[in-house]
Motif scaffolding. Structure first.
Motif, short mmCIF file in Angstrom:
data_model
loop_
_atom_site.label_atom_id
_atom_site.label_comp_id
_atom_site.label_asym_id
_atom_site.label_seq_id
_atom_site.Cartn_x
_atom_site.Cartn_y
_atom_site.Cartn_z
N GLU A 151 5.05 -7.44 -3.28
CA GLU A 151 5.32 -6.16 -2.63
C GLU A 151 4.08 -5.28 -2.61
O GLU A 151 3.76 -4.64 -1.60
CB GLU A 151 6.46 -5.42 -3.33
CG GLU A 151 7.82 -5.83 -2.88
CD GLU A 151 8.08 -5.50 -1.41
OE1 GLU A 151 7.79 -4.38 -0.97
OE2 GLU A 151 8.57 -6.39 -0.71
N ALA A 155 1.58 -6.60 -0.14
CA ALA A 155 2.02 -6.31 1.22
C ALA A 155 1.81 -4.83 1.57
O ALA A 155 1.36 -4.51 2.67
CB ALA A 155 3.49 -6.70 1.40
N ARG A 156 2.13 -3.94 0.63
CA ARG A 156 1.91 -2.51 0.89
C ARG A 156 0.43 -2.23 1.14
O ARG A 156 0.07 -1.45 2.03
CB ARG A 156 2.43 -1.67 -0.27
CG ARG A 156 3.94 -1.52 -0.29
CD ARG A 156 4.39 -0.48 -1.30
NE ARG A 156 4.14 -0.87 -2.68
CZ ARG A 156 5.02 -1.50 -3.46
NH1 ARG A 156 6.21 -1.82 -2.99
NH2 ARG A 156 4.71 -1.79 -4.70
N THR A 179 6.06 -3.35 5.81
CA THR A 179 6.36 -4.56 5.06
C THR A 179 7.79 -4.96 5.38
O THR A 179 8.64 -4.13 5.70
CB THR A 179 6.23 -4.33 3.53
OG1 THR A 179 7.16 -3.35 3.12
CG2 THR A 179 4.83 -3.94 3.16
N SER A 185 7.38 -11.13 0.92
CA SER A 185 6.95 -9.87 1.52
C SER A 185 5.88 -10.17 2.56
O SER A 185 4.91 -10.86 2.27
CB SER A 185 6.37 -8.94 0.45
OG SER A 185 7.37 -8.56 -0.46
N VAL A 234 3.66 -8.50 6.15
CA VAL A 234 3.26 -7.32 6.90
C VAL A 234 3.51 -7.64 8.37
O VAL A 234 3.11 -8.70 8.86
CB VAL A 234 1.76 -7.00 6.67
CG1 VAL A 234 1.35 -5.77 7.47
CG2 VAL A 234 1.48 -6.80 5.19
#
Length: 128
Positions: free
Chosen positions: A31, A34-35, A62, A69, A71
């Motif tokens: 996560e 991905a962020r 995301t 996860s 993008v």
């Protein structure tokens, strides 16, 4: 001759806490990576777009697809055209597309291990 060995099978490895911490670490690291990827894609777009409206950038997000996860641009219809992989890119038109996804992927791959390393300590404490 008989040898007898007594062992103590307690602690995080034996009671499942270590496995749960590893699973939670993997989810959180994915996560966080991905962020960070969202930020990189938006940053790369800032460098290449000539007349941004803000809409496309606002759709970069995301998504938890098939447990991972990722993008994504949320399926914006002209996303493939901007990326240069649409049916209306060169040679159909002069516009070859922007390299934002490719450049973001390269940057994120280079930075992913460092991001995961920053997330790790909180999960190691769960294993003690």
């Amino acid at each position: 001759m008989d040898i007898e060995i007594d062992t103590n099978t307690s602690g995080p490895v034996f009671d499942g806490r270590a496995r749960a911490a590893v699973d939670a670490f993997i989810d959180e690291a994915e996560e966080e990576i991905a962020r960070h990827g969202v930020n990189i894609v938006r940053s790369e777009l800032d460098h290449v777009q000539r007349n941004p409206t803000g809409y496309y950038e606002s759709q970069i997000q995301t998504d938890r697809a098939a447990g991972d996860s990722v993008v994504t641009d949320g399926g914006v219809i002209y996303g493939p055209w901007l990326a240069g992989v649409g049916s209306r890119n060169a040679p159909e038109t002069r516009f070859a597309g922007y390299p934002h996804w490719r450049l973001a992927t390269q940057r994120l791959q280079a930075e992913a291990a460092d991001i995961a390393e920053r997330v790790l300590p909180q999960f190691i404490r769960r294993m003690e």
